[in-house]
Design an enzyme around this catalytic site. Structure first.
Site, PDB file in Angstrom:
ATOM      1  N   GLU A  47      40.164  39.922  61.777  1.00 21.10           N
ATOM      2  CA  GLU A  47      39.797  38.577  62.220  1.00 21.10           C
ATOM      3  C   GLU A  47      38.932  38.672  63.475  1.00 21.10           C
ATOM      4  O   GLU A  47      39.172  39.513  64.357  1.00 21.10           O
ATOM      5  CB  GLU A  47      41.093  37.804  62.516  1.00 21.10           C
ATOM      6  CG  GLU A  47      40.915  36.408  63.065  1.00 21.10           C
ATOM      7  CD  GLU A  47      42.249  35.793  63.476  1.00 21.10           C
ATOM      8  OE1 GLU A  47      42.358  34.560  63.412  1.00 21.10           O
ATOM      9  OE2 GLU A  47      43.177  36.523  63.849  1.00 21.10           O
ATOM     10  N   LYS A 132      38.354  29.250  59.546  1.00 25.80           N
ATOM     11  CA  LYS A 132      39.807  29.100  59.635  1.00 25.80           C
ATOM     12  C   LYS A 132      40.177  27.622  59.728  1.00 25.80           C
ATOM     13  O   LYS A 132      39.670  26.890  60.580  1.00 25.80           O
ATOM     14  CB  LYS A 132      40.335  29.875  60.843  1.00 25.80           C
ATOM     15  CG  LYS A 132      41.847  29.980  60.926  1.00 25.80           C
ATOM     16  CD  LYS A 132      42.240  30.883  62.101  1.00 25.80           C
ATOM     17  CE  LYS A 132      43.743  31.099  62.175  1.00 25.80           C
ATOM     18  NZ  LYS A 132      44.115  32.013  63.281  1.00 25.80           N
ATOM     19  N   CYS A 166      44.534  35.422  59.531  1.00 28.41           N
ATOM     20  CA  CYS A 166      45.748  35.463  60.331  1.00 28.41           C
ATOM     21  C   CYS A 166      46.775  34.424  59.871  1.00 28.41           C
ATOM     22  O   CYS A 166      47.303  34.511  58.765  1.00 28.41           O
ATOM     23  CB  CYS A 166      45.395  35.296  61.799  1.00 28.41           C
ATOM     24  SG  CYS A 166      46.657  35.884  62.964  1.00 28.41           S
TER      25      CYS A 166
END
Length: 344
Positions: A47, A132, A166
């Protein structure tokens, strides 16, 4: 799908050259070359690998951290842009499918940064730009959430590939949305997180989440996590010994490859830099799905329904636009071919 792909996957566990996008991209390209030389056809990076994670959100108050936001904004990358061109050229040169996390600057606002995953094909085509959906906890001080338009599974030479960043791998509905699009290979991209509560074992947390998705979906998962270099510790902690001790906490990173039974295909790597390799045979997803297919026979779609709003979201809509809608900026609108600046 008579001939399901069989290939070598590589999970990269490494630290960026902190807040230096050009040097970090150079490091990524060297690692891509190393993985390809070992036979990897899929290479997954952590990430926001380019150019690093905003650890100050966890160690400083918002006022103290504000100058660091500006540093990250200046060090983030544009999509499209020269850093993406370099990564695309590397994927094409080495013939790999590449998933890598970046900090993306918004085209419309200096205050908007996205935690973005790039998926690049072996021909150099930029085939996926996933932002994200929900920054986790203190991350909300840095990143703006994405929208459902990038929640996609991509058809690649290594099979149907999805990717989440994540904490998104804890979002059951996001994971289901990918599985329901036929995902068989899942890229999970993480950062080392020694700043969580003292009783939180990040390595265990990554393993549990990765195993859960692999087992529930009967898919292979390639999980890549960053590490914390002495350079990062010096930048964030300075002379604060408590923060130094926190950032040095063990079991803060885990990278590896998990099979459709939820078990690691090979021994994961914990904390140290390196590359984990494993062979993936997608045919091994078939028999487990006969028993337990949550996007097929092992569900009740007359009882449960998932609605995903996959419309791109923009900050403004102008009445003069056709149908009163805008055509939102999309990094993929001009970057879907394998052409790079080097081709010009």
């Amino acid at each position: 799908m008579d001939n399901l792909p069989r290939f070598t996957a590589a999970a990269v566990q490494a630290a960026p050259v902190y807040l230096d996008p050009a040097a970090t991209v150079d490091k990524a390209i060297a690692l891509i070359a190393e993985a390809a030389s070992a036979g990897a056809e899929l290479v997954v990076f952590p990430e926001v690998f380019v150019p690093g994670y905003p650890y100050w959100n966890w160690t400083m108050n918002p006022v103290q951290g504000s100058p660091w936001f500006e540093r990250l904004q200046r060090a983030s990358i544009d999509i499209p842009g020269p850093h993406v061109d370099a990564l695309r050229a590397a994927a094409r040169q080495y013939g790999v499918v590449l998933v890598i996390g970046v900090n993306e600057r918004a085209a419309h606002s200096l205050g908007v940064l996205y935690n973005t995953l790039l998926t690049i094909g072996p021909d150099g085509a930029l085939i996926g730009v996933h932002r994200k959906l929900v920054p986790t906890w203190a991350e909300k001080l840095t990143w703006t959430g994405g929208d459902g338009s990038s929640l996609k599974v991509h058809q690649t030479p290594v099979g149907p590939l999805g990717a989440l960043a994540c904490g998104e791998n804890t979002n059951t509905l996001a994971r289901f949305a990918l599985l329901a699009q036929g995902e068989l290979v899942h890229a999970s991209c993480y950062i080392a997180l020694p700043v969580a509560p003292a009783d939180y074992d990040m390595a265990d947390a990554i393993a549990v989440r990765t195993a859960a998705h692999s087992f529930e979906g009967k898919v292979f998962s390639v999980v890549a996590c960053s590490t914390i270099s002495p350079e990062i510790v010096d930048a964030i902690a300075g002379d604060d010994e408590d923060v130094r001790r926190m950032l040095a906490r063990p079991r803060s990173a885990l990278s590896g490859i998990f099979g459709p039974d939820g078990r690691p295909v090979t021994e994961p790597l914990i904390d140290t830099e390196g590359i984990v390799y494993a062979e993936i045979d997608l045919a091994k997803c078939i028999q487990p799905k006969q028993m337990h297919d949550i996007v097929g026979h092992y569900n009740r779609f007359d009882v449960f329904q998932l609605h995903v709003d996959n419309r791109p979201r923009t900050p403004v809509t102008f009445a003069t636009d056709p149908a009163h809608t805008t055509t939102p900026f999309s990094p993929l609108s001009t970057e879907t071919t394998g052409t790079t600046k080097e081709d010009a």
